[in-house]
Design an enzyme around this catalytic site. Structure first.
Site, mmCIF file in Angstrom:
data_model
loop_
_atom_site.group_PDB
_atom_site.id
_atom_site.type_symbol
_atom_site.label_atom_id
_atom_site.label_comp_id
_atom_site.label_asym_id
_atom_site.label_seq_id
_atom_site.Cartn_x
_atom_site.Cartn_y
_atom_site.Cartn_z
ATOM 1 N N ASP A 103 13.545 -11.488 -15.399
ATOM 2 C CA ASP A 103 12.405 -11.018 -14.609
ATOM 3 C C ASP A 103 12.861 -10.841 -13.165
ATOM 4 O O ASP A 103 13.919 -11.347 -12.765
ATOM 5 C CB ASP A 103 11.243 -12.019 -14.692
ATOM 6 C CG ASP A 103 9.895 -11.372 -14.418
ATOM 7 O OD1 ASP A 103 9.857 -10.173 -14.069
ATOM 8 O OD2 ASP A 103 8.862 -12.061 -14.539
ATOM 9 N N ASP A 104 12.034 -10.107 -12.378
ATOM 10 C CA ASP A 104 12.425 -9.842 -10.992
ATOM 11 C C ASP A 104 12.156 -11.029 -10.076
ATOM 12 O O ASP A 104 12.854 -11.232 -9.081
ATOM 13 C CB ASP A 104 11.694 -8.602 -10.462
ATOM 14 C CG ASP A 104 10.194 -8.702 -10.616
ATOM 15 O OD1 ASP A 104 9.566 -9.422 -9.821
ATOM 16 O OD2 ASP A 104 9.648 -8.073 -11.539
ATOM 17 N N SER A 144 9.926 -3.831 -13.775
ATOM 18 C CA SER A 144 10.910 -3.761 -12.700
ATOM 19 C C SER A 144 12.176 -4.541 -13.004
ATOM 20 O O SER A 144 13.131 -4.485 -12.223
ATOM 21 C CB SER A 144 10.291 -4.258 -11.385
ATOM 22 O OG SER A 144 9.715 -5.524 -11.561
ATOM 23 N N CYS A 184 0.876 -1.167 0.000
ATOM 24 C CA CYS A 184 0.000 0.000 0.000
ATOM 25 C C CYS A 184 0.910 1.212 0.000
ATOM 26 O O CYS A 184 2.109 1.099 0.272
ATOM 27 C CB CYS A 184 -0.898 0.044 1.237
ATOM 28 S SG CYS A 184 -2.352 -1.021 1.155
#
Length: 487
Positions: A378-379, A316, A15
């Protein structure tokens, strides 16, 4: 507590929290709007803000949707005041319920009994991992907790103690033994902006200031990079109170700081600063951009795979792929094109809708990959449900080999500290080795960054990084969740 619905093969965002205290002649609402816009990547389900001046009625607006959809110019014009907090919420199984949007407000009921004057606004990033002591206490005190999630329980507990003392720090101290979990809070109470960071600093919270006066609290420095500067991270177990007189600090518990490694791996924006206070008091600061480049360098050092091209999975993994290409000498191609306009839906999608979303979100530059061997970076891999279709897309476009390199260690354990993860049984690395994962997703090989390599790339010792997703070491009590874990 409800388990979230995961519609993609990623750990869902945590969040975003933001709080601001400005000189009286300035307006907080517009600044909160831009900060939440910069923090949109941390939550795309709902957004809200509470604004006031500490003397008049607090104004609150929140709804489902992205920041620009919720906070229109008309709404912002009706939010006067120089103090305020804001929140972006990630998708959970309660995603279509406005009542779970934040900030949560508390106050005394008016005489009609149908509404209440908003006196406390409360916004959370994180989760209570063992809510039972808090639930028991509130029930014993006769507090109605029906329909409340963990954020609402925390807010209700704080409001209970504020009825006994008008001092916010004292009330938080009384809450502390019952707030068992990982969290960062921003609170608007009377004429005070308050920031609280939970045990070990697992969830981020930083303090910033503005050249023309005022202070801010935020999940990431990218919230105000262009108009403010970082002062320092809020310490674990610290309460920061901001008033017209300035900033005061109150340390109510002592912990070694252990920020979550996934902030560096995936959650944070690359233009944010990853911070940590070391045991000797030194303040560690490094850009997320640089850390992710370090991941790419470490991947090359550990595996040394070569091919015709390096391709990142947006977005990312870009920095890791750039660095891998640089150190390996393999050309870098942005051969996967991501639509910037496809966001999460605000419904519980069917499997067919999920597949359509994935198909439209990423397209392949076919003429670039045809006949080529590809290093796909990829992360992380969570369930393996996204990489499989993506690899098939590359193969259909004519790629002759696809080697998957992951810029983090295998994710084998779920999170109970505010990140939306599947159960351990759904985590593919919890029950398959890299060779089995490669067979499952159709890759020619799967190679992970080692745990030590990840820590070296971040630049911190293991004692200063929370790595529970990779090793199952949970620094904060997870209560009944412990029964769900297999080692």
């Amino acid at each position: 507590m409800t388990r979230p619905d995961i519609s993609e093969d990623k750990l869902a965002e945590e969040c975003a929290v933001f709080g601001v205290y400005l000189p009286k002649e300035q307006s907080a609402a517009l600044l909160i709007y831009f900060a939440l816009f910069n923090l949109q990547h941390r939550g795309q389900d709902a957004s809200g803000m509470a604004v006031g001046d500490g003397a008049h009625t607090m104004k609150v607006h929140k709804n489902l949707g992205l920041v620009p959809q919720v906070h229109t110019q008309k709404k912002l014009g009706r939010m006067p005041g120089n103090i305020g907090i804001g929140h972006n919420r990630y998708t959970t199984s309660d995603a279509n319920k406005v009542c779970f949007a934040q900030p949560i407000t508390e106050g005394n009921q008016r005489r009609s009994g149908k509404s209440h004057t908003k006196e406390l606004a409360f916004a959370l990033n994180g989760n209570i991992s063992n809510p039972e002591p808090m639930i028991k206490f509130l029930q014993e005190k006769g507090v109605d907790i029906s329909g409340r999630n963990d954020t609402m329980l925390m807010s209700a507990l704080l409001w209970y103690f504020l009825q006994e003392t008008s001092d916010i720090v004292s009330a938080i101290e009384q809450c502390w033994p019952y707030w068992i979990g990982a969290f960062s809070l921003v609170i608007f109470w009377k004429d005070q902006l308050v920031g609280v960071r939970g045990p070990f600093g697992v969830r981020p919270l930083v303090l910033g200031e503005f050249a023309d006066g005022g202070y801010a609290l935020a999940s990431e420095t990218c919230a105000w990079n262009s108009i403010g500067k970082l002062v320092r991270p809020v310490e674990p177990g610290e309460v920061v109170v901001i008033t017209e007189q300035g900033v005061t600090s109150h340390k109510i518990a002592q912990y070694l700081e252990k920020p979550d490694a996934f902030e560096a791996v995936y959650f944070a924006r690359p233009d944010s600063i990853f911070t940590c206070r070391l045991a000797d008091g030194t303040l560690f600061q490094r850009s997320v951009y640089q850390i992710r480049r370090n991941f790419g360098e470490q991947l090359w050092n550990e595996h040394g795979i070569t091919a015709d091209m390096v391709v990142p999975v947006p977005s990312s993994a870009h920095q890791s792929a750039e660095a891998y290409a640089y150190y390996s000498g393999v050309p870098y191609y942005n051969a996967l094109i991501k639509s910037p306009y496809i966001h999460r839906t605000f419904i519980q999608p069917s499997q067919r809708e999920r597949e359509l979303s994935l198909n439209f979100k990423l397209n392949v530059a076919e003429d670039q990959v045809r006949g080529k061997s590809i290093i796909l970076i990829d992360d992380s891999i969570v369930r393996g449900s996204t990489l499989g279709p993506l690899i098939r897309k590359l193969q259909k476009a004519g790629a002759r080999a696809v080697y998957v390199l992951i810029a983090s260690p295998p994710v084998r354990f779920p999170d109970f500290y505010g990140i939306a993860t599947p159960t351990q049984a759904e985590l593919i690395a919890a029950h398959k080795n890299p060779e089995e994962i490669a067979a499952h997703i159709g890759a020619d090989g799967v190679y992970y960054l080692g745990l030590e390599g990840m820590l070296a790339a971040i630049g911190l010792p293991k004692e200063n990084v929370m790595t529970s997703a990779f090793d199952g070491e949970y620094p904060i009590d997870i209560g009944e969740h412990r029964k769900q874990i297999a080692y």
